[in-house]
Design a protein around this motif. Structure first.
Motif, PDB file in Angstrom:
ATOM      1  N   LYS A  80       0.821  -1.213   0.000  1.00  0.00           N
ATOM      2  CA  LYS A  80       0.000   0.000   0.000  1.00  0.00           C
ATOM      3  C   LYS A  80       0.854   1.262   0.000  1.00  0.00           C
ATOM      4  N   ALA A  81       1.932   1.250   0.801  1.00  0.00           N
ATOM      5  CA  ALA A  81       2.819   2.417   0.866  1.00  0.00           C
ATOM      6  C   ALA A  81       3.560   2.612  -0.456  1.00  0.00           C
ATOM      7  N   LEU A  82       4.039   1.513  -1.029  1.00  0.00           N
ATOM      8  CA  LEU A  82       4.795   1.608  -2.280  1.00  0.00           C
ATOM      9  C   LEU A  82       3.904   2.068  -3.433  1.00  0.00           C
ATOM     10  N   LYS A  83       2.674   1.561  -3.443  1.00  0.00           N
ATOM     11  CA  LYS A  83       1.768   1.850  -4.536  1.00  0.00           C
ATOM     12  C   LYS A  83       1.386   3.329  -4.582  1.00  0.00           C
ATOM     13  N   GLY A  84       1.314   3.944  -3.394  1.00  0.00           N
ATOM     14  CA  GLY A  84       0.907   5.335  -3.323  1.00  0.00           C
ATOM     15  C   GLY A  84       2.022   6.325  -3.639  1.00  0.00           C
ATOM     16  N   ALA A  85       3.252   5.843  -3.777  1.00  0.00           N
ATOM     17  CA  ALA A  85       4.388   6.742  -3.989  1.00  0.00           C
ATOM     18  C   ALA A  85       4.334   7.383  -5.375  1.00  0.00           C
ATOM     19  N   GLU A  86       4.808   8.595  -5.472  1.00  0.00           N
ATOM     20  CA  GLU A  86       4.838   9.329  -6.743  1.00  0.00           C
ATOM     21  C   GLU A  86       6.289   9.589  -7.152  1.00  0.00           C
ATOM     22  N   PRO A  87       6.522   9.684  -8.465  1.00  0.00           N
ATOM     23  CA  PRO A  87       7.883   9.988  -8.933  1.00  0.00           C
ATOM     24  C   PRO A  87       8.352  11.350  -8.417  1.00  0.00           C
ATOM     25  N   ILE A 106      16.850   2.345 -18.954  1.00  0.00           N
ATOM     26  CA  ILE A 106      17.148   2.462 -17.529  1.00  0.00           C
ATOM     27  C   ILE A 106      17.115   1.063 -16.928  1.00  0.00           C
ATOM     28  N   ILE A 107      18.208   0.712 -16.298  1.00  0.00           N
ATOM     29  CA  ILE A 107      18.271  -0.560 -15.575  1.00  0.00           C
ATOM     30  C   ILE A 107      18.127  -0.190 -14.103  1.00  0.00           C
ATOM     31  N   THR A 108      17.147  -0.785 -13.412  1.00  0.00           N
ATOM     32  CA  THR A 108      16.930  -0.348 -12.038  1.00  0.00           C
ATOM     33  C   THR A 108      16.942  -1.501 -11.052  1.00  0.00           C
ATOM     34  N   GLN A 109      17.420  -1.208  -9.865  1.00  0.00           N
ATOM     35  CA  GLN A 109      17.376  -2.157  -8.754  1.00  0.00           C
ATOM     36  C   GLN A 109      16.090  -1.940  -7.941  1.00  0.00           C
ATOM     37  N   ASN A 110      15.301  -0.951  -8.326  1.00  0.00           N
ATOM     38  CA  ASN A 110      14.099  -0.625  -7.562  1.00  0.00           C
ATOM     39  C   ASN A 110      12.899  -1.423  -8.061  1.00  0.00           C
ATOM     40  N   ILE A 111      11.964  -1.667  -7.163  1.00  0.00           N
ATOM     41  CA  ILE A 111      10.765  -2.445  -7.498  1.00  0.00           C
ATOM     42  C   ILE A 111       9.529  -1.561  -7.556  1.00  0.00           C
ATOM     43  N   ASP A 112       9.711  -0.253  -7.288  1.00  0.00           N
ATOM     44  CA  ASP A 112       8.569   0.633  -7.036  1.00  0.00           C
ATOM     45  C   ASP A 112       7.822   1.095  -8.289  1.00  0.00           C
TER      46      ASP A 112
END
Ligand code: ZN
Length: 262
Positions: A80-87, A106-112
């Protein structure tokens, strides 16, 4: 409000980075947790790290296989917290560099998923993503909502196709990275003459080998990061600062250079 480090890195460094990017034949970016901290997503390893409030051993693949519903419930709360995040401006600057034709991927280690949200098109997610669940038996990938609906009913999420156990499509501790994403990332590195490392301390393998590959074939490594960074000897241009401050400054300079050449 700010901890104090608001000073702009040297203008010379920003221009050097912008010039190298503007003249690149094939530039890519590698991003880590540092690009998302300004979106309220804490660093995995930092003081407020993602796993601090939840014991990290519960996010191992072994624990998941034994207690899937418990891990799914913990994940649902985190989701829920991750989904609500904005760029934040760092994500938008990278999307801008892609739309200018400068960044190829872009290669990313992030899952967000914030690179997608910011408008980036070619994003390779090395650690998976929060949008999906994956069946551990047949490999089917389904929208995360499907799995979360079952969790809400107190059921262990199962694959509709084969009845196999569904797992969030993010890498749990003890799991290998998705082979196709890793292969794509290294193929991109092989053909790149510039890599922009942003918000990654380059401590995690195999992501930290991607700039090593670019460097080994004569490419340029630009890094924007706050604090410690590994592989300093391969970094040609190191800008110490927050990505959400520095990347928009670089993108702005790239735009100036490109419009001047037009
Ligand atoms: Zn299945």
């Amino acid at each position: 409000m700010d901890a104090g480090n608001t000073s702009m890195p040297e203008d010379d460094l920003l221009w050097a980075a912008a010039r190298r990017l503007a003249s690149a034949r094939h530039a890519i970016a590698l991003t880590g947790a540092g690009v998302s901290t300004a979106s309220g997503i804490p660093d995995f390893r930092g003081r407020d790290g993602l796993w601090r409030k939840i014991p990290s051993w519960k996010f191992t693949i072994d624990y998941f296989l034994e207690h899937p519903l418990e891990v799914w419930e913990l994940y649902a709360a985190r989701y829920k917290a991750l989904k609500g995040a904005e760029p934040n401006p760092a994500h938008y600057a990278l999307a801008r560099l892609e739309s200018l034709g400068v960044l190829k991927a872009i290669i990313t280690q992030n899952i967000d998923g914030l690179h997608w949200k910011a408008g980036s098109r070619n994003v390779i997610e090395l650690h998976g993503n929060i949008r999906e669940a994956v069946c551990l038996s047949c490999g089917a990938v389904v929208p995360i909502e499907e799995a979360l609906a079952m969790v809400e009913k107190g059921e262990t999420p199962r694959c509709r196709r084969c009845g196999g156990l569904l797992k969030p499509n993010v890498i749990l501790f003890g799991e290998p990275l998705p082979a196709d994403a890793v292969q794509k990332a290294f193929m991109l590195a092989e053909r790149s003459d510039v890599i922009l490392v942003a918000g990654s301390s380059l401590y995690v393998s195999p992501a930290n080998q991607i700039p090593v590959v670019v460097k080994a074939r004569g490419g340029t490594v630009i890094a924007v990061n706050m604090g410690e960074i590994a592989y300093r000897d391969i970094i040609d241009i190191l800008i110490e600062g927050r990505t959400e401050t520095v990347l928009p400054e670089i993108a702005r300079r790239v735009e100036i250079l490109l419009s001047g050449n037009a």
